[in-house]
Design a protein around this motif. Structure first.
Motif, PDB file in Angstrom:
ATOM      1  N   HIS A  48       0.896  -1.111  -0.040  1.00 25.10           N
ATOM      2  CA  HIS A  48       0.001   0.052   0.036  1.00 25.10           C
ATOM      3  C   HIS A  48       0.770   1.214  -0.100  1.00 25.10           C
ATOM      4  N   ASP A  50       2.223   4.200   1.887  1.00 26.46           N
ATOM      5  CA  ASP A  50       2.388   4.359   3.250  1.00 26.46           C
ATOM      6  C   ASP A  50       3.198   3.002   4.068  1.00 26.46           C
ATOM      7  N   ASP A  51       3.153   2.089   3.186  1.00 26.36           N
ATOM      8  CA  ASP A  51       3.941   0.736   3.739  1.00 26.36           C
ATOM      9  C   ASP A  51       5.418   0.976   3.411  1.00 26.36           C
ATOM     10  N   HIS A 168      -0.360  -7.396   3.091  1.00 29.04           N
ATOM     11  CA  HIS A 168       1.064  -7.086   3.306  1.00 29.04           C
ATOM     12  C   HIS A 168       1.650  -8.512   2.959  1.00 29.04           C
TER      13      HIS A 168
END
Ligand SMILES: [Zn+2]
Length: 829
Positions: A48, A50-51, A168
């Motif tokens: 994503h 922001d990961d 994730h």
């Protein structure tokens, strides 16, 4: 359809679109020279926006000087939005731009796959199933084959399913599999029409104590396969530490509220070798990979010239480097075609421009235009060096005649010229390409395989400046931009857009009928060129009656509008349908609307999307008339409740007192109000007094961290991170006789059909006996959660906490969500 798209597009570094042009100062030129002389690349992979670990991305880009990319499997479409009301694909566009804004700061490049972030999942298996693993795996293979990273670094651990968001773990699993597939010519052979197989040298996992549960466990871990680097380095060329750059980059994720402060001083990062060649030299992820010009056939000579440039670089007069830079450019231009040639050619061209103080720009006189229309393009070129540069010609791609100039640009003398340019009649719209077709459940549909993974739609309309340095002519491309001067902000750049000649929008996105009465809906037609004349009709299933069948418009001015009214009568039975406009104009049918996303931290986004309104005939009863609403993080509760006949008044939190609230039949708190609105901590007593006196207070979900007060409810009520992410999870009625399930609407399992994205989030997991839990539900292989809807009598009134995601259901006009919400409001009546 994308016939103007040359092959080169997916190899180039995507330039800053519609932003003020970057002008390198002499310290930045020196930095760019270092980067020019490093031929190695890293691709960071996660799920994503922001990961990504911006410390590591900035470190590789600015300290190691590697070509550094971030492959985000999704565009973050499924999250929540802290800065506006956009959700789903619109939020995905904002987050795409936030990633690009972040990369402009940390120096990385941005890639994607076609996967849609469909919301929270607990397992990678569910992600892979919804995404269609074969498709997304192919896109990761494609990213590796086109980005050609020497080294891949995963953000997440592929070995620990279930400990984090399922997407994730899935991102890491995809990377591990694609790492070996990219070099297999039998895997995704259709990609080999456009690129070659590729074998990255190593695959790492960006581990940290977090993945071990504690610093203690991490200290005990076997680190023989680890490499550690100190990413806390300081960069004198821009006066910032690496963590400071990383924080500025991360702070671009404003829609997620990830503002972060930089630090200074040592900061250790770890990577663990997962696959590939064990490095011969400890501590170097590029060990054994030649990252100098020598890695290219005929590269050594280039390396030699550029080493001289770097050593003799004069910060006071960068133009002294030009003779050698042009020599190096010629050598690069003569290399065999290939990956590094394309990358380095673009890099050295930027450096040549900067060293000569050359400013070139192509401005459109309008911010948008339509196929087959003419625009004026104003060119500017100025040379700020003693080296004479000849401007041989300028033109606009595609198809414009070339403007021969053969003008020698003398030091600091401005050159301006104008050209009239006609947009090709089959030009594609500049809107985000992945939204051009209806998406599948888990993936976007992209027609042109070469576009897959690009962060934005490549702009095909661009200016070409042919500039001659000594005896070498070099072509420079510049995207067309539009510029205004704002009295407050100063110079404002905007991307130049190509849009349809006519677009529409409905006055209402949703029309909800609670009885058989017809409703009026307005269609606003906007012309994006002069003298637009045409006909309009609305399409819906036959059970819906639409009057008139057809009407016409005649709009004289560009940007003029016509408002056309239609009367829509619902069928007798409960029903849902899409209402679609069809505009006939110059032999073609159009049914798009334009949506603009205007936020300060990203370029203005102009989206061309299908226009529609949703029609719903609802079998619904309600009690009460007047509802008070207190804003939270943004949802569409007020307009949705008005659709079903309530009068909704927004309450300013400053004005809350029990006496003034008494008139409301119910008060609804916007999502996360107790996280967002500080002053509520002083107003809670009044709100609870309102309940005590007989009112109904409906509190939608809040996150358990960062609450502005402790006493959320009149009785003990604790929030958890419990959520039910499967939107079709079975819902059990714990207390079937409870009024909220029976009056005025009889709630049945049918009311939980066709919910979107999820059932709900931030359920309570612990509550006082005064509360009655209404529903029980759970995701596959999980325990029941009973805290999605809790109701307590308090004094003469009712306090309700609900984590059910009404904020997602209302924009999609899900009938059951409306029926249930009407029961919540009606409970005290
Ligand atoms: Zn994530």
């Amino acid at each position: 359809m994308h016939k103007f798209l040359p092959y080169i597009f997916f190899l180039v570094i995507i330039s800053v679109q519609g932003q003020a042009p970057k002008k390198l100062n002499s310290a930045e030129i020196d930095q760019a020279l270092k980067k020019l002389n490093f031929l190695g690349s890293v691709l960071y992979i996660a799920a994503h926006p922001d990961d990504e670990n911006t410390r590591l991305i900035s470190y590789f880009s600015n300290e190691v000087n590697a070509r550094t990319g971030y492959l985000s499997i999704t565009r973050g479409d499924g999250g929540q939005n802290l800065i506006g009301s956009e959700l789903k694909e619109l939020l995905g566009v904002i987050r795409t731009q936030e990633l690009l804004a972040a990369r402009r700061i940390d120096g990385g490049e941005q890639r994607f796959t076609r996967a849609i972030d469909f919301g929270y999942t607990k397992t990678p298996e569910e992600s892979m199933e919804i995404w269609d693993k074969e498709v997304v795996l192919g896109d990761v293979v494609w990213a590796i084959r086109t980005f050609k990273p020497d080294v891949i670094i995963n953000r997440f651990n592929h070995r620990t399913s279930g400990e984090t968001h399922g997407q994730h773990t899935a991102s890491a699993l995809l990377s591990v599999e694609a790492f070996n597939l990219a070099n297999n010519k039998d895997a995704y052979p259709e990609q080999l029409n456009y690129t070659k197989t590729f074998s990255p040298t190593r695959l790492y996992f960006n581990t940290s104590p977090w993945f071990y549960g504690s610093q203690d466990e991490f200290d005990k871990a076997d680190k023989s396969n680890f490499i550690q680097f100190d990413t806390g380095v300081y960069f004198p060329w821009n006066g910032l530490s690496n963590p400071e750059i990383a924080a500025l980059s991360r702070s671009q994720h404003r829609s997620q509220g990830f503002g972060s402060s930089g630090s200074r001083g040592s900061q250790i990062e770890y990577v663990e070798l997962i696959d590939g060649k064990v490095p011969e030299i400890k501590g170097d992820i590029f060990a054994g990979i030649d990252t100098s010009w020598n890695r290219l056939k005929d590269g050594a000579a280039i390396g030699k010239v550029l080493k001289e440039v770097q050593e003799n670089y004069n910060f006071r007069d960068p133009s002294e480097s030009l003779p050698k830079l042009i020599e190096a450019y010629k050598l690069i231009n003569n290399l065999e075609d290939g990956y590094w040639k394309n990358i380095k050619k673009l890099e050295i061209k930027d450096i040549i421009l900067a060293c000569s103080g050359l400013y070139i720009e192509a401005l459109s006189n309008v911010s948008y235009s339509t196929p087959n229309q003419s625009i004026d393009v104003k060119f500017e070129a100025i040379n700020r060096s003693a080296v004479p540069v000849e401007l041989s010609s300028v033109s606009v791609l595609p198809d414009s005649p070339s403007l021969e100039s053969n003008k020698v640009l003398l030091n600091n003398e401005n050159w301006n010229e104008k050209l009239s340019y006609t947009i090709p009649k089959d030009a594609i719209y500049t809107s985000p390409y992945w939204l051009n077709n209806n998406s599948n459940l888990g993936t976007y549909v992209v027609e042109d395989p070469k576009m897959i993974g690009l962060s934005e739609t490549p702009r095909v309309t661009k200016a070409i400046f042919n500039l001659k340095f000594y005896d070498e002519t070099i072509s420079f491309e510049k995207e067309l931009v539009y510029k205004t001067t704002d009295p407050v902000k100063g110079e404002v750049y905007q991307p130049f857009e190509i849009v349809p000649p006519v677009v529409t929008s409905f006055s209402d996105k949703v029309l909800i009928y609670t009885n058989g009465e017809p409703k009026k809906i307005d269609l606003i037609v906007t012309a994006n060129q002069k003298d637009a004349k045409g006909k309009v009709s609305l399409k819906a299933p036959d059970t819906w009656k639409i009057e008139p069948k057809e009407t016409s418009f005649d709009i004289k001015n560009n940007a003029g509008t016509a408002t056309l009214s239609f009367i829509v009568t619902p069928p007798k039975e409960q029903s849902e349908a899409d209402l679609i406009p069809e505009i006939s104009f110059e032999g073609k049918v159009y049914s798009n609307e334009i949506i603009k996303l205007d936020y300060e931290h990203i370029p203005l986004q102009t989206l061309v999307l299908p226009a529609k309104s949703k029609l719903v005939k609802l079998d619904i009863k309600k009690k009460g008339e007047l509802v008070g609403y207190i804003d939270g993080a943004g949802d569409v509760i007020p307009e949705s409740l008005e659709q079903i006949g309530y009068k909704v008044v927004k309450i300013n939190p400053d004005d809350i007192n029990a006496a003034s609230l008494a008139k409301f039949d119910a008060i609804v708190l916007g999502i996360r109000a107790y996280n967002m609105v500080d002053i509520l901590k002083f107003k809670q007593t009044e709100l609870l007094k309102y309940v005590e006196n007989g009112g109904t207070l409906i509190s939608q979900y809040n996150t358990n961290r960062g609450l502005v007060l402790d006493n959320l409810a009149p009785y003990k009520l604790e929030l958890s991170r419990d959520r039910v992410t499967e939107e079709d999870a079975e819902v059990e009625f714990l207390d079937p006789q409870h009024p909220v399930l029976n009056t005025p609407n009889k709630i049945t399992p049918k009311d939980f059909e066709n919910w979107v994205q999820e059932r709900g989030l931030y359920f309570s997991d612990s509550w006082a006996p005064e509360f009655t839990p209404i529903f029980s539900m759970h995701d596959k292989n999980e325990a029941n959660s009973n805290g999605s809807l809790l109701i307590a009598k308090y004094g003469k009134g009712h306090y309700i906490y609900t984590g059910l995601s009404f904020f997602r259901q209302f924009p999609d006009a899900v009938p059951g969500a409306f029926r249930l919400f009407a029961n919540l409001i009606s409970i005290g009546k």
